[in-house]
Write a protein that holds these residues in place. Structure first.
Motif, PDB file in Angstrom:
ATOM      1  N   ASN A  41      -5.579   0.301 -14.343  1.00 24.07           N
ATOM      2  CA  ASN A  41      -6.611   0.168 -13.306  1.00 24.07           C
ATOM      3  C   ASN A  41      -7.983   0.567 -13.839  1.00 24.07           C
ATOM      4  O   ASN A  41      -8.996  -0.084 -13.559  1.00 24.07           O
ATOM      5  CB  ASN A  41      -6.260   1.025 -12.097  1.00 24.07           C
ATOM      6  CG  ASN A  41      -5.248   0.387 -11.173  1.00 24.07           C
ATOM      7  OD1 ASN A  41      -4.886  -0.777 -11.333  1.00 24.07           O
ATOM      8  ND2 ASN A  41      -4.777   1.140 -10.209  1.00 24.07           N
ATOM      9  N   GLU A  71      -0.004   2.646 -15.064  1.00 23.47           N
ATOM     10  CA  GLU A  71      -0.695   1.813 -14.070  1.00 23.47           C
ATOM     11  C   GLU A  71      -2.116   2.315 -13.829  1.00 23.47           C
ATOM     12  O   GLU A  71      -3.058   1.520 -13.715  1.00 23.47           O
ATOM     13  CB  GLU A  71       0.072   1.816 -12.744  1.00 23.47           C
ATOM     14  CG  GLU A  71       1.279   0.909 -12.697  1.00 23.47           C
ATOM     15  CD  GLU A  71       1.831   0.763 -11.278  1.00 23.47           C
ATOM     16  OE1 GLU A  71       1.106   1.128 -10.317  1.00 23.47           O
ATOM     17  OE2 GLU A  71       2.962   0.281 -11.133  1.00 23.47           O
ATOM     18  N   ASP A 113      -9.684  -3.545  -7.123  1.00 26.02           N
ATOM     19  CA  ASP A 113      -9.550  -2.341  -7.937  1.00 26.02           C
ATOM     20  C   ASP A 113      -8.103  -1.972  -8.225  1.00 26.02           C
ATOM     21  O   ASP A 113      -7.832  -1.146  -9.094  1.00 26.02           O
ATOM     22  CB  ASP A 113     -10.234  -1.156  -7.246  1.00 26.02           C
ATOM     23  CG  ASP A 113     -11.743  -1.316  -7.180  1.00 26.02           C
ATOM     24  OD1 ASP A 113     -12.298  -1.973  -8.094  1.00 26.02           O
ATOM     25  OD2 ASP A 113     -12.357  -0.802  -6.238  1.00 26.02           O
ATOM     26  N   ASN A 114      -7.166  -2.559  -7.484  1.00 26.53           N
ATOM     27  CA  ASN A 114      -5.743  -2.263  -7.695  1.00 26.53           C
ATOM     28  C   ASN A 114      -5.117  -3.396  -8.489  1.00 26.53           C
ATOM     29  O   ASN A 114      -4.801  -4.454  -7.943  1.00 26.53           O
ATOM     30  CB  ASN A 114      -5.028  -2.073  -6.358  1.00 26.53           C
ATOM     31  CG  ASN A 114      -3.566  -1.690  -6.543  1.00 26.53           C
ATOM     32  OD1 ASN A 114      -3.093  -1.506  -7.666  1.00 26.53           O
ATOM     33  ND2 ASN A 114      -2.847  -1.560  -5.446  1.00 26.53           N
ATOM     34  N   ASP A 170       0.809  -1.221   0.000  1.00 25.36           N
ATOM     35  CA  ASP A 170       0.000   0.000   0.000  1.00 25.36           C
ATOM     36  C   ASP A 170       0.843   1.273   0.000  1.00 25.36           C
ATOM     37  O   ASP A 170       0.345   2.360   0.292  1.00 25.36           O
ATOM     38  CB  ASP A 170      -0.955   0.010   1.195  1.00 25.36           C
ATOM     39  CG  ASP A 170      -0.239  -0.074   2.548  1.00 25.36           C
ATOM     40  OD1 ASP A 170       1.010  -0.189   2.555  1.00 25.36           O
ATOM     41  OD2 ASP A 170      -0.935  -0.027   3.584  1.00 25.36           O
TER      42      ASP A 170
END
Length: 324
Positions: free
Chosen positions: A162, A158, A243-244, A141
């Motif tokens: 996503n 990135e 979601d990541n 994180d």
């Protein structure tokens, strides 16, 4: 038959990936057809159904690739770190604008197909998306705070991945590769090139330049491990990512001094004596802003595996490139 595209298929990792796919298939499926896209290819390189010559800076080439509707796309191509830092326009064109165009064309093709076209896209990001100050180990994180143009470009890509994944346009997986060593062939323009050079050149009986202090610590994986990451990502259940869609890959954290000791163990003092210290302030500044160690808990839980230690990385290079 599944159709596979490797963007950057002429490069070292792209070629190694294509070779492995030709032998093993993808996820046990040997009924695949592999197409490579790059500016050039090595003579006698990896087998492929087609080798397309083109450039990501030519957006018409991107349009044609997306319009062909490949089932699996590995996006490996990039302007490397040192060149991205020295040539702002080129770095942002290829790593930034071209990738955003790629994402927009994928959305368009998805929309035109009525939502039927949803390819698996595996994108090679980089640990350069992180910047100081660093904790002892970077967790999953950790905020993205790149301190180089290359890192900023990869972070933007990135975010695009996503968004494509969130919308169901592609099955998106971004893998943040450690610095890949030991790379065969000649040095490239990456600021990290010396990490390979101080092992590769001495093993080949040649002098190597070390531009940083031996106390520099960094995060590494072998080309063999990188190909394993890519293939594993292509078969991953993306629902597990949430979601990541970006994952920091496992690797080996070690100092330059520890790298040199692995060289000594493999080839003796004579090889180590071929390393010449020649400080380079620009490279020291760039490398000084890079991550040194990770806690890649998500990737490990999802089954990604790296090299056991730097000795294993050196052995992999010898076995893959120096053993007849």
């Amino acid at each position: 038959m599944r159709r596979v595209l490797i963007i950057g298929g002429g490069g070292m990792v792209g070629q190694k990936l294509a070779h492995r796919l030709s032998v093993e298939g993808l996820d046990g499926d040997t009924d695949i057809e592999v197409t490579l896209f790059d500016m050039a290819y090595p003579e006698g390189g990896a087998p492929a159904a087609e080798r397309i010559v083109g450039q990501l800076g030519n957006f018409a080439d991107i349009d044609a690739l997306v319009a062909a509707r490949y089932d699996v796309i590995f996006h490996l191509a990039a302007i490397v770190s040192g060149e991205s830092e020295s040539d702002f326009q080129k770095g942002w064109l290829i790593n930034g604008a071209a990738f955003l165009h790629f994402g927009m064309k994928l959305e368009e093709e998805h929309r035109v197909s009525g939502g039927a076209y949803v390819p698996r896209v595996v994108f090679t990001s980089s640990i350069a998306v992180f910047g100081p100050p660093f904790p002892d180990q970077i967790p999953d994180d950790q905020p993205l705070t790149p301190q180089t143009s290359y890192g900023a470009q990869k972070a933007c890509a990135e975010l695009m991945m996503n968004d494509l994944g969130r919308r169901g346009i592609v099955e998106a997986v971004s893998i943040r590769l450690p610095t890949i060593v030991v790379r065969p062939g000649k040095p490239n323009l990456a600021a990290s090139s010396f990490f390979s050079g101080i092992i590769r050149e001495p093993l080949n009986g040649q002098e190597a330049i070390l531009p940083v202090d031996e106390s520099v610590r960094h995060w590494h994986a072998s080309p063999r491990a990188a190909v394993g990451f890519l293939i594993h990502a292509a078969g991953l259940d993306t629902a597990l990512l949430g979601d990541n869609r970006a994952l920091s890959m496992p690797g080996v954290s070690c100092t330059v001094a520890e790298q040199i000791e692995s060289l000594r163990a493999a080839a003796g003092d004579k090889a180590v004596a071929l390393i010449r210290h020649e400080p380079n302030e620009t490279i020291q500044r760039i490398v000084g802003g890079w991550a040194r160690d990770f806690d890649p808990a998500r990737a490990l839980a999802l089954g990604f595996r790296a090299d056991a230690d730097f000795d294993a990385i050196v052995r992999a290079y010898i076995e893959d490139y120096l053993t007849d």
